[in-house]
Write a protein that holds these residues in place. Structure first.
Motif, mmCIF file in Angstrom:
data_model
loop_
_atom_site.group_PDB
_atom_site.id
_atom_site.type_symbol
_atom_site.label_atom_id
_atom_site.label_comp_id
_atom_site.label_asym_id
_atom_site.label_seq_id
_atom_site.Cartn_x
_atom_site.Cartn_y
_atom_site.Cartn_z
ATOM 1 N N SER A 345 43.697 37.260 67.624
ATOM 2 C CA SER A 345 43.583 37.106 69.067
ATOM 3 C C SER A 345 43.671 35.633 69.455
ATOM 4 C CB SER A 345 42.270 37.700 69.563
ATOM 5 O OG SER A 345 41.174 37.089 68.916
ATOM 6 N N LEU A 346 44.113 35.398 70.670
ATOM 7 C CA LEU A 346 44.211 34.034 71.178
ATOM 8 C C LEU A 346 42.853 33.357 71.189
ATOM 9 C CD1 LEU A 346 45.663 31.675 72.577
ATOM 10 C CD2 LEU A 346 45.465 32.948 74.737
ATOM 11 N N PHE A 347 41.835 34.085 71.609
ATOM 12 C CA PHE A 347 40.469 33.565 71.652
ATOM 13 C C PHE A 347 39.660 34.268 70.569
ATOM 14 C CE2 PHE A 347 41.999 33.759 76.161
ATOM 15 C CZ PHE A 347 42.371 32.423 76.231
ATOM 16 N N ASP A 348 38.971 33.506 69.773
ATOM 17 C CA ASP A 348 38.265 34.038 68.607
ATOM 18 C C ASP A 348 37.171 35.010 69.044
ATOM 19 O OD1 ASP A 348 37.165 34.548 66.175
ATOM 20 O OD2 ASP A 348 36.406 32.530 65.818
ATOM 21 N N GLY A 349 37.324 36.266 68.613
ATOM 22 C CA GLY A 349 36.371 37.288 69.021
ATOM 23 C C GLY A 349 35.283 37.582 68.016
ATOM 24 N N MET A 350 35.275 36.878 66.884
ATOM 25 C CA MET A 350 34.247 37.138 65.886
ATOM 26 C C MET A 350 32.894 36.671 66.398
ATOM 27 S SD MET A 350 33.879 38.580 62.959
ATOM 28 C CE MET A 350 35.554 38.602 62.329
ATOM 29 N N PHE A 351 31.935 37.569 66.490
ATOM 30 C CA PHE A 351 30.602 37.279 67.016
ATOM 31 C C PHE A 351 30.690 36.642 68.409
ATOM 32 C CE2 PHE A 351 30.451 36.611 62.324
ATOM 33 C CZ PHE A 351 29.819 37.796 62.012
ATOM 34 N N ALA A 352 31.600 37.160 69.219
ATOM 35 C CA ALA A 352 31.870 36.545 70.518
ATOM 36 C C ALA A 352 30.717 36.734 71.492
ATOM 37 C CB ALA A 352 33.151 37.128 71.113
ATOM 38 N N THR A 353 30.479 35.700 72.276
ATOM 39 C CA THR A 353 29.582 35.747 73.422
ATOM 40 C C THR A 353 30.372 35.259 74.628
ATOM 41 O OG1 THR A 353 28.800 33.474 73.139
ATOM 42 C CG2 THR A 353 27.603 35.215 71.943
ATOM 43 N N ALA A 354 29.828 35.458 75.810
ATOM 44 C CA ALA A 354 30.515 34.988 77.009
ATOM 45 C C ALA A 354 30.752 33.482 76.935
ATOM 46 C CB ALA A 354 29.709 35.353 78.253
ATOM 47 N N ASP A 355 29.768 32.735 76.471
ATOM 48 C CA ASP A 355 29.928 31.278 76.375
ATOM 49 C C ASP A 355 30.950 30.885 75.331
ATOM 50 O OD1 ASP A 355 28.332 30.316 78.406
ATOM 51 O OD2 ASP A 355 26.537 30.116 77.161
ATOM 52 N N SER A 356 30.950 31.550 74.171
ATOM 53 C CA SER A 356 31.904 31.176 73.131
ATOM 54 C C SER A 356 33.334 31.466 73.565
ATOM 55 C CB SER A 356 31.585 31.903 71.822
ATOM 56 O OG SER A 356 31.892 33.287 71.901
ATOM 57 N N ILE A 357 33.544 32.559 74.301
ATOM 58 C CA ILE A 357 34.886 32.863 74.781
ATOM 59 C C ILE A 357 35.315 31.861 75.843
ATOM 60 C CG2 ILE A 357 36.251 34.544 76.078
ATOM 61 C CD1 ILE A 357 35.933 35.261 73.146
ATOM 62 N N THR A 358 34.416 31.482 76.753
ATOM 63 C CA THR A 358 34.766 30.464 77.748
ATOM 64 C C THR A 358 35.103 29.150 77.068
ATOM 65 O OG1 THR A 358 33.387 31.522 79.432
ATOM 66 C CG2 THR A 358 33.982 29.215 79.792
ATOM 67 N N CYS A 359 34.359 28.805 76.046
ATOM 68 C CA CYS A 359 34.647 27.596 75.274
ATOM 69 C C CYS A 359 36.049 27.672 74.670
ATOM 70 C CB CYS A 359 33.593 27.415 74.190
ATOM 71 S SG CYS A 359 33.769 25.897 73.232
ATOM 72 N N GLU A 360 36.393 28.823 74.099
ATOM 73 C CA GLU A 360 37.720 29.028 73.540
ATOM 74 C C GLU A 360 38.797 28.894 74.612
ATOM 75 O OE1 GLU A 360 39.002 30.627 70.285
ATOM 76 O OE2 GLU A 360 37.395 29.290 69.656
ATOM 77 N N GLN A 361 38.536 29.445 75.777
ATOM 78 C CA GLN A 361 39.516 29.386 76.862
ATOM 79 C C GLN A 361 39.765 27.945 77.305
ATOM 80 O OE1 GLN A 361 37.609 31.999 79.661
ATOM 81 N NE2 GLN A 361 38.398 33.874 78.708
ATOM 82 N N VAL A 362 38.707 27.172 77.420
ATOM 83 C CA VAL A 362 38.851 25.775 77.830
ATOM 84 C C VAL A 362 39.581 24.984 76.751
ATOM 85 C CG1 VAL A 362 37.595 23.656 78.419
ATOM 86 C CG2 VAL A 362 36.842 25.857 79.345
#
Length: 469
Positions: A345-362
């Motif tokens: 996936s474009l954004f790492d979903g392993m043990f994903a949280t809302a904050d970790s995904i936003t961090c990935e997006q930025v």
């Protein structure tokens, strides 16, 4: 413990129970018409708390057994007759809001897939699928209609857990996520990835043209059609080719007898699929499935997204009081196309949280819109105020370009697959970035995506090769 020796058509299944099911399938289950909805934040059951407690010994690849309760699953087993017409012969899979069964239609002597929904499932799904599959509208979007499951029959059945909507379609082969899970390299051949991407955009364009938002776009809800007709096989031939149904006894942790609203044995799903890297272009025809989260923005207001975090549109987090609409699908579509083209996936979903995904997006796309940026408390300690990453030893910054090389080019190079040439690479970048704009109003529409360079020069031509096959 059940036998994990693969059948001739299940060469990968056993080893993926040991590796990929642990490492990569944390958000994927074997389904034909995926409710997928395995994220805990998806709409919760409201009747009782049995589904939230661990009552039964869990069984891998089987639906959550605690959901056999009032409002939940309907107990079904092999040999049952449904609606006085369909005899259940095998299990195809499950989702949070349905179990899916292979049945013999005794009226027309053919195999069908029956989605038996939970008693508290979304009643709108039936009308959405019916409208999409029966629409007579003639337009440039009609090609996408061929990628929507055709509803053969619909009815309700009564059981100990309530009234269960059911609908019948042709069986599908597997989802794209399952195809990747069945491959060590988790890649599609490049020409296959192009054809799959073109069809998915065509399907979304059709859904949007009919006034609906899908609401749960990800590659787990994209199915590959069967490249052959199962109905030519007698039941004994079907079992010989794909294996007879396998069962595991259902047991309570406390050792008490099972209630009458749950079957005594769980049925393990059959496997009709193929590994992604072995899937050939003529087999790459899709169906867009699971409309359990679909809605019409002109008729209903939807504020919460239940799409898995890796593909969830950011406005669902940062503009929770604004209703979602067609652009929310476009964001999820962009994430899905990346997963089809690449390994992960474009954004790492392993043990994903809302904050970790936003961090990935930025990291990948740049700083959030200013009003979102200052609303996001999670930026502290990860980014300077201008969006520059800081203190990232445990979670290193990965730019868009780095992600493309690591997730798409390098895995292909290691497996001696053709690489994406610079001209195509730039066309993919331009298309995806137009879909992954943070502000919903800035994203391309599905129709505009179909007109972009990558679709016109690379993706749609691959689909045209198999369109009439």
């Amino acid at each position: 413990m059940r036998n994990l020796i693969p059948t001739p058509f299940q060469p990968f299944r056993a080893r993926f129970l040991l590796f990929h099911c642990k490492a990569r399938r944390t958000q994927h289950y074997h389904t034909q018409f995926r409710d997928f909805s395995c994220i805990a934040s998806r709409r919760s059951h409201t009747q009782g708390d049995d589904s939230m407690r661990h009552i039964y010994e869990p069984i891998e690849e089987v639906e959550k057994l605690e959901s056999y309760r009032a409002g939940g699953y309907h107990p079904i087993t092999i040999g049952d007759h449904i609606h006085s017409r369909y005899q259940v012969v095998h299990k195809l899979g499950h989702g949070t809001y349905s179990t899916i069964w292979l049945a013999r239609d005794q009226k027309h002597n053919r195999y069908v897939a029956i989605k038996v929904c939970t008693a508290d499932s979304n009643p709108l799904e039936f009308s959405v699928v019916s409208d999409l599959s029966s629409s007579q509208q003639s337009s440039s979007t009609s090609l996408g209609k061929t990628m929507i499951p055709l509803m053969i029959d619909r009815f309700e059945i009564q059981g100990p857990n309530g009234t269960h909507p059911c609908y019948v379609t042709a069986p599908a082969r597997m989802s794209l996520s399952e195809a990747k899970d069945a491959s060590y390299n988790r890649l599609f051949q490049l020409e296959v990835a192009r054809a799959l991407s073109a069809q998915l955009v065509l399907a979304v364009d059709y859904v949007h043209s009919q006034g609906f938002v899908h609401g749960d776009l990800h590659y787990g809800n994209v199915l590959l059609q069967l490249p052959f007709d199962l109905s030519q096989l007698r039941l004994e031939e079907l079992y010989k080719k794909y294996g007879e149904p396998a069962f595991e006894a259902i047991r309570r942790f406390d050792g008490q007898p099972l209630p009458r609203n749950i079957p005594s044995r769980a049925v393990l799903p059959m496997w009709l699929g193929e590994a992604s890297d072995k899937t050939e272009l003529p087999e790459a025809k899709i169906l867009l499935a699971d409309f359990g989260e679909a809605f019409s923005p002109t008729k209903q207001k939807r504020f919460e997204s239940h799409t898995p975090l890796v593909g969830r549109p950011p406005e669902a987090r940062f503009e929770p009081h604004k209703p979602l609409s067609f652009p929310s699908d476009i964001w999820s579509l962009g994430c899905s196309l990346w997963e089809i083209i690449g390994q992960n996936s474009l954004f790492d979903g392993m043990f994903a949280t809302a904050d970790s995904i936003t961090c990935e997006q930025v990291d990948a796309l740049g700083i959030l819109p200013v009003e979102w940026w200052y609303k996001w408390e999670g930026r502290h300690g990860k980014f300077a105020e201008d969006g520059t990453p800081i203190n990232r030893e445990g979670n290193p910054h990965r730019s868009w370009e780095v992600r493309f090389e690591k997730d798409i080019q390098e895995p292909r190079q290691r497996k001696k697959m053709p690489l994406i040439e610079p001209a195509e690479r730039e066309a993919i970048f331009k298309m995806l970035k137009s879909m992954l704009e943070f502000r919903p109003e800035d994203r391309s529409s599905a129709k505009q995506i179909l007109e972009c360079e990558w679709m016109v020069r690379w993706a749609l031509p691959e689909y045209e090769k198999i369109r009439g096959v």
